[in-house]
Design an enzyme around this catalytic site. Structure first.
Site, PDB file in Angstrom:
ATOM      1  N   ASN A 158      10.862  -5.633  -2.541  1.00 11.73           N
ATOM      2  CA  ASN A 158       9.676  -5.853  -1.704  1.00 11.73           C
ATOM      3  C   ASN A 158       9.254  -7.318  -1.589  1.00 11.73           C
ATOM      4  OD1 ASN A 158       8.717  -5.935  -4.302  1.00 11.73           O
ATOM      5  ND2 ASN A 158       6.964  -4.602  -3.955  1.00 11.73           N
ATOM      6  N   GLU A 237       7.983  -6.586 -14.452  1.00 11.72           N
ATOM      7  CA  GLU A 237       6.926  -6.058 -13.593  1.00 11.72           C
ATOM      8  C   GLU A 237       7.483  -4.769 -13.027  1.00 11.72           C
ATOM      9  OE1 GLU A 237       6.096  -8.819 -10.498  1.00 11.72           O
ATOM     10  OE2 GLU A 237       5.297  -7.290  -9.177  1.00 11.72           O
ATOM     11  N   CYS A 271       3.791  -3.012  -5.667  1.00  5.19           N
ATOM     12  CA  CYS A 271       3.447  -2.416  -6.962  1.00  5.19           C
ATOM     13  C   CYS A 271       1.933  -2.414  -7.133  1.00  5.19           C
ATOM     14  CB  CYS A 271       4.146  -3.136  -8.097  1.00  5.19           C
ATOM     15  SG  CYS A 271       3.781  -4.877  -8.178  1.00  5.19           S
ATOM     16  N   THR A 272       1.261  -3.367  -6.473  1.00  4.34           N
ATOM     17  CA  THR A 272      -0.191  -3.477  -6.588  1.00  4.34           C
ATOM     18  C   THR A 272      -0.950  -2.730  -5.487  1.00  4.34           C
ATOM     19  OG1 THR A 272       0.083  -5.531  -5.412  1.00  4.34           O
ATOM     20  CG2 THR A 272      -0.277  -5.716  -7.781  1.00  4.34           C
TER      21      THR A 272
HETATM   22  O1  G3H Z   1       5.044  -5.415  -5.701  1.00  7.22           O
HETATM   23  C1  G3H Z   1       4.610  -6.137  -6.569  1.00  7.22           C
HETATM   24  C2  G3H Z   1       4.085  -7.473  -6.265  1.00  7.22           C
HETATM   25  O2  G3H Z   1       4.039  -8.268  -7.417  1.00  7.22           O
HETATM   26  C3  G3H Z   1       2.747  -7.376  -5.616  1.00  7.22           C
HETATM   27  O3  G3H Z   1       2.349  -8.601  -5.173  1.00  7.22           O
HETATM   28  O4  G3H Z   1      -0.071  -8.124  -4.872  1.00  7.22           O
HETATM   29  O5  G3H Z   1       0.986 -10.133  -3.842  1.00  7.22           O
HETATM   30  O6  G3H Z   1       1.487  -7.860  -2.971  1.00  7.22           O
HETATM   31  P1  G3H Z   1       1.119  -8.678  -4.171  1.00  7.22           P
END
Ligand code: G3H
Length: 462
Positions: A158, A237, A271-272
């Site tokens: 991603n 992560e 993920c967030t």
């Molecule tokens: O998918 C995991 C990423 O570390 C999320 O990063 O919060 O900038 O989208 P982000």
């Protein structure tokens, strides 16, 4: 046209002796877009050996020179933002505008890392012995940070560029060598990013990029890797099931805007992302209505058109998401929109009245589908959040800051956002997951520290 992108080893672009390639399927067209080399285990081993040699010299390169090269790479990366973003659009269906943002953010991350690195690595510690019982002041301990050696980075699909440089930058400034195994989807964007480091003039062998099937040269999932890693330090992560707890006094427009942004940007493949909404019954109808109105306005389609919702990364991912949706349907969730899918493209869907017996209450769809669970107390929300195996981030919406802090303290997640959706950035903030969401803490400063170990020299006076 059958061209296979070369991998990067010893400062040059090479074809694998395997004679094999791995196809990268465009999530939108579902046709093979690019091909990369299927490196062999032997080639990976050679890259590791070259990295070990290059690292020794790099560790002796003055810190300011390392920083200078990183600044150069950052500038070149930003100059190359258009072609790299195009790869992201074709390989992972990231909306065109977001793809450019990822590259620019990555350039900024590298520059910040160079600046932060010269400061924090430029400092050491002096300890004296007489603070510990029984000692005189006859020992002086000098400690500083030294590199780990060779760092292997395996970013996810991603953020093939950003989550690669978030390891490359800290590793290099700290004097390590770096071997990159990009995700298959995103590999060409990553190779192009590595080309920017090549153009900046890093010593040969210091950075390499091997491509191929994860099952042959990569690793298992995070938890499986951690079991095999032994004495090797890890920073990981992993997944998340970020909860959004909404209390009765929350600003409901702010809540709705953040649910849409948090739950649906990059089609929920972060993920967030907000992955479950835990909302007080008394405000649930109003928020669901506001969210639905916003979802109706999202543009659904190909990433080239800057659509908000784009095809998810693979067909198997789309099938998995569909499985969660069907399970929720059988168990009686309320569908706020009609479920719609064409190929890998899934229309945004809010599922209301989700209950704990539904898979989607606990599993991570990594797609544009968001469950809403109605709660009757903040404690109920905290309980659901903490019952998850994941513990990445969470968020709370309320105007009562005291309550927000108490809830934050009670939530077993690496970060809690008050009155905003979860997010990793700004990239110098600490970023970490509890439980199955990861190991170690990222963020520029923490990552630099994690890619070093402490070395002491003790001067003993007679
Ligand atoms: O998918 C995991 C990423 O570390 C999320 O990063 O919060 O900038 O989208 P982000």
């Amino acid at each position: 046209d059958g061209e296979v992108f070369k991998y990067y080893a010893d400062g040059e672009w090479r074809s694998s002796a395997s004679g094999k390639s791995v196809g990268i399927v465009n999530p939108t067209t579902r046709q093979t877009q690019y091909k990369v080399q299927a490196c062999t285990q032997e080639e990976v081993n050679k890259v590791m050996e070259a990295a070990k040699v290059a690292q020794k010299a790099w560790a002796r390169t003055p810190l300011w020179k390392r920083a200078e090269l990183l600044h150069k790479a950052a500038a070149i990366l930003k100059e190359h933002k258009a072609p790299i973003a195009e790869c992201l659009v074709k390989e992972i269906a990231k909306p065109a505008k977001d793809a450019v943002t990822e590259v620019v953010r990555s350039g900024d991350l590298i520059s910040y890392t160079a600046e932060e690195g010269v400061r924090i690595l430029g400092e050491g510690k002096l300890l004296v012995s007489d603070s510990f019982p029984g000692n005189e002041r006859n020992k002086y301990c000098l400690s500083s940070k030294i590199p780990l050696g060779v760092v292997l980075a395996i970013p996810p699909f991603n953020y093939p560029v950003n989550l690669a440089v978030s390891k490359i930058g800290p590793a290099l400034i700290a004097g390590n060598a770096l071997v990159l195994k990009p995700p298959t989807q995103g590999a060409v964007a990553a190779l192009h990013m590595v080309h920017c480091f090549h153009l900046a003039g890093f010593p040969k062998g210091l950075i390499s990029c091997v491509t191929g099937k994860g099952s042959e040269i990569g690793g298992d999932t995070g938890i499986a890797i951690s079991k095999k890693a032994g004495m090797v330090p890890l920073q990981m992560e992993l997944g998340g099931k970020d909860a959004c707890i909404v209390l009765e006094d929350a600003d409901l427009d702010l809540v709705a805007a953040n649910i849409v942004k948090g739950g649906f940007s990059y089609s929920g493949q972060r993920c967030t992302a907000v992955k479950v909404v835990l909302i007080m019954e008394s405000v649930a109808d109003a928020v669901v209505q506001k969210v639905n109105a916003k979802l109706a306005k999202l543009k659904v389609g190909p990433p080239e058109d800057n659509s908000d919702i784009t095809p998810v990364v693979t067909e198997s991912s789309a099938n998995f998401i569909e499985g969660l949706v069907m399970d929720a349907k059988e168990k009686g969730a309320t569908f706020c929109q009609e479920y719609r899918r064409e190929g890998n493209l899934i229309w945004p869907l809010l599922l209301d009245h989700v209950r704990p017996d539904m898979r989607i209450a606990w599993e991570e769809p990594f797609g544009p589908v968001l469950p809403v669970i109605r709660i009757n107390s903040a404690e109920e929300g905290i309980h659901h959040c903490n019952a998850s195996n994941f513990g990445l981030q969470g968020c709370i919406f309320t105007k009562d800051i005291n309550k927000a802090i108490l809830i934050s303290d009670a939530m077993e997640t690496g970060t809690v956002q008050i009155n905003s959706a979860p997010a990793r950035g700004p990239d110098h903030f600490p970023f970490q997951g509890l439980k199955d969401s990861g190991i170690g803490s990222q963020g520029i400063t923490n990552s630099i520290n994690m890619m070093t170990k402490v070395k002491s020299t003790v001067i003993n006076l007679p």
